[in-house]
Scaffold this motif. Structure first.
Motif, mmCIF file in Angstrom:
data_model
loop_
_atom_site.group_PDB
_atom_site.id
_atom_site.type_symbol
_atom_site.label_atom_id
_atom_site.label_comp_id
_atom_site.label_asym_id
_atom_site.label_seq_id
_atom_site.Cartn_x
_atom_site.Cartn_y
_atom_site.Cartn_z
ATOM 1 N N VAL A 209 2.113 -6.306 -1.594
ATOM 2 C CA VAL A 209 0.894 -5.954 -0.561
ATOM 3 C C VAL A 209 -0.418 -5.923 -1.683
ATOM 4 N N GLY A 210 -1.244 -5.751 -1.570
ATOM 5 C CA GLY A 210 -2.884 -6.119 -3.039
ATOM 6 C C GLY A 210 -3.342 -4.701 -2.439
ATOM 7 N N VAL A 211 -3.740 -4.241 -3.593
ATOM 8 C CA VAL A 211 -5.061 -2.550 -3.281
ATOM 9 C C VAL A 211 -5.865 -3.251 -4.113
ATOM 10 N N ILE A 212 -6.965 -2.582 -3.456
ATOM 11 C CA ILE A 212 -8.535 -3.625 -3.335
ATOM 12 C C ILE A 212 -8.828 -1.932 -4.204
ATOM 13 N N GLY A 213 -9.117 -1.742 -5.360
ATOM 14 C CA GLY A 213 -9.663 -1.122 -5.979
ATOM 15 C C GLY A 213 -9.394 0.145 -6.573
ATOM 16 N N ILE A 214 -8.913 0.653 -8.127
ATOM 17 C CA ILE A 214 -7.797 1.437 -8.647
ATOM 18 C C ILE A 214 -9.390 2.550 -8.937
ATOM 19 N N GLY A 215 -8.932 3.580 -8.087
ATOM 20 C CA GLY A 215 -9.597 4.833 -8.646
ATOM 21 C C GLY A 215 -8.900 6.252 -7.813
ATOM 22 N N GLY A 216 -9.479 7.045 -7.416
ATOM 23 C CA GLY A 216 -8.658 8.147 -6.592
ATOM 24 C C GLY A 216 -7.236 7.590 -5.652
ATOM 25 N N LEU A 217 -8.026 7.079 -4.884
ATOM 26 C CA LEU A 217 -7.315 6.201 -3.860
ATOM 27 C C LEU A 217 -5.904 5.557 -4.215
ATOM 28 N N GLY A 218 -6.679 4.408 -4.911
ATOM 29 C CA GLY A 218 -6.133 3.322 -5.661
ATOM 30 C C GLY A 218 -5.324 3.259 -6.840
ATOM 31 N N HIS A 219 -5.071 4.070 -7.514
ATOM 32 C CA HIS A 219 -4.105 4.798 -8.570
ATOM 33 C C HIS A 219 -2.930 4.805 -8.184
ATOM 34 N N LEU A 220 -2.904 5.664 -6.811
ATOM 35 C CA LEU A 220 -2.135 6.611 -5.976
ATOM 36 C C LEU A 220 -1.680 4.953 -4.574
ATOM 37 N N ALA A 221 -1.793 5.139 -4.436
ATOM 38 C CA ALA A 221 -1.494 3.399 -3.518
ATOM 39 C C ALA A 221 -1.102 2.643 -4.857
ATOM 40 N N LEU A 222 -1.245 2.032 -5.545
ATOM 41 C CA LEU A 222 -0.787 1.231 -6.214
ATOM 42 C C LEU A 222 0.845 2.037 -6.154
ATOM 43 N N GLN A 223 1.141 3.607 -7.004
ATOM 44 C CA GLN A 223 2.556 4.161 -7.021
ATOM 45 C C GLN A 223 3.158 3.717 -5.907
ATOM 46 N N PHE A 224 2.428 4.291 -4.516
ATOM 47 C CA PHE A 224 3.405 4.051 -3.325
ATOM 48 C C PHE A 224 4.256 2.733 -3.220
ATOM 49 N N CYS A 225 3.150 2.151 -2.589
ATOM 50 C CA CYS A 225 3.588 0.398 -2.624
ATOM 51 C C CYS A 225 4.979 -0.030 -3.282
ATOM 52 N N ARG A 226 4.223 0.278 -4.560
ATOM 53 C CA ARG A 226 5.574 -0.323 -5.587
ATOM 54 C C ARG A 226 7.444 0.647 -5.233
ATOM 55 N N ALA A 227 7.171 1.653 -5.164
ATOM 56 C CA ALA A 227 8.035 2.626 -4.927
ATOM 57 C C ALA A 227 8.876 2.423 -3.275
ATOM 58 N N TRP A 228 7.268 1.810 -2.471
ATOM 59 C CA TRP A 228 8.306 1.268 -1.565
ATOM 60 C C TRP A 228 9.456 -0.200 -0.973
ATOM 61 N N GLY A 229 8.986 -0.662 -2.295
ATOM 62 C CA GLY A 229 9.564 -1.627 -2.895
ATOM 63 C C GLY A 229 8.885 -3.422 -2.547
ATOM 64 N N CYS A 230 7.791 -3.426 -2.488
ATOM 65 C CA CYS A 230 6.387 -4.384 -1.950
ATOM 66 C C CYS A 230 6.682 -4.833 -3.835
ATOM 67 N N HIS A 231 6.105 -6.050 -3.471
ATOM 68 C CA HIS A 231 5.211 -7.010 -4.750
ATOM 69 C C HIS A 231 3.977 -6.746 -4.485
ATOM 70 N N VAL A 232 3.242 -5.832 -5.562
ATOM 71 C CA VAL A 232 1.799 -4.865 -5.795
ATOM 72 C C VAL A 232 0.942 -6.235 -6.417
ATOM 73 N N THR A 233 -0.368 -6.701 -5.473
ATOM 74 C CA THR A 233 -1.232 -6.838 -6.708
ATOM 75 C C THR A 233 -2.205 -5.818 -6.454
ATOM 76 N N ALA A 234 -2.807 -5.587 -7.726
ATOM 77 C CA ALA A 234 -4.421 -4.634 -7.687
ATOM 78 C C ALA A 234 -5.243 -5.405 -7.880
ATOM 79 N N PHE A 235 -5.890 -5.604 -6.954
ATOM 80 C CA PHE A 235 -7.969 -5.935 -7.608
ATOM 81 C C PHE A 235 -8.531 -5.073 -7.623
ATOM 82 N N THR A 236 -8.753 -5.084 -9.470
ATOM 83 C CA THR A 236 -10.019 -4.152 -10.433
ATOM 84 C C THR A 236 -11.055 -4.654 -11.316
#
Length: 243
Positions: free
Chosen positions: A76-103
């Protein structure tokens, strides 16, 4: 509470839904009255002082994981690390996914601390090209138009570009690559009471919490100016003044 959507549990999709704050008074009230279906108990593991943003930004980025059947082995890739993105990173990581941040480069260290396995400079064409065909899901949290066809090119066959950031400009998409790769584009906003409950339980279990800055209610104008300046990291919470 009587339409097909409400009776089916999708209260957030109700055509007659009423916003809590928008268009009315009471946004900074001490108390609020709400329908029982929309009132949820916080799990023991959540800090009430930080939980507020989960009911907006948290459920917004959690909803795709539930309703898009995202695999715990997915990329999973998360585009934009702000009010939404910083939470998306945490949820996706805890979900078990390989997480990539675009920032931007200025937020890469923070993105890793929040759960990203990898970070990509979203303004570097070579870095973007290097991840062609890698992702099962891309979650866009930004509110600006991007080169969406480039991001579609990052998806694996059957992949999905999902937008939770509000972009008002029309999207220009190339249909042939989408058809050949069976790609899809979708969007969502917030979530149902059932999804909210699941999100709160998941956040409590996996210690997912927003990064917050706190201002007393009496300094609300300072808080709003701090937000407008773009300096907020990443959610502002107004605390009731001590009496």
């Amino acid at each position: 509470m009587i339409c097909e959507q409400c009776l089916g549990g999708d209260h957030n999709l109700c055509a007659s839904a009423q916003p809590t704050i928008i268009g009315r008074h009471g946004g900074f009230a001490d108390t609020i009255r709400a329908d029982a279906a929309s009132v949820l108990k916080l799990p023991a593991g959540l800090d009430a002082k930080k939980a507020g943003p989960l009911f907006c930004g948290g459920v917004t980025v959690f909803t795709p994981l539930v309703h898009m059947d995202v695999s715990s082995t997915g990329s999973v890739g998360v585009i934009g690390i702000g009010g939404l993105g910083h939470l998306a990173l945490q949820f996706c990581r805890a979900w078990g996914c390989h997480v990539t941040a675009f920032t931007s480069t200025s937020k890469m260290d923070e993105a890793r601390e929040l759960g990203a396995h990898e970070t990509i400079n979203s303004r570097d064409p070579d870095a973007i090209k290097a991840v062609t065909g890698r992702f099962d899901l891309l979650i866009s949290t930004v509110n600006v138009s991007l080169d969406w066809n480039t991001y579609l090119g990052m998806l694996r066959p059957g992949g999905r570009l999902h937008l939770v950031g509000v972009v008002t400009a029309p999207m220009q998409l190339s249909m042939i690559p989408m058809a050949l790769g069976q790609l899809s584009v979708s969007s969502s906003q917030v979530g149902s009471p059932t999804t909210l409950r699941k999100m709160l339980d998941f956040a409590g279990r996996h210690k997912v919490a927003p990064v917050t800055e706190h201002f007393p209610m009496s300094a609300v104008n300072d808080a709003i100016e701090h937000l407008r300046s773009g300096k907020a990291r990443y959610r502002i919470v107004l605390d009731r003044d001590e009496t």
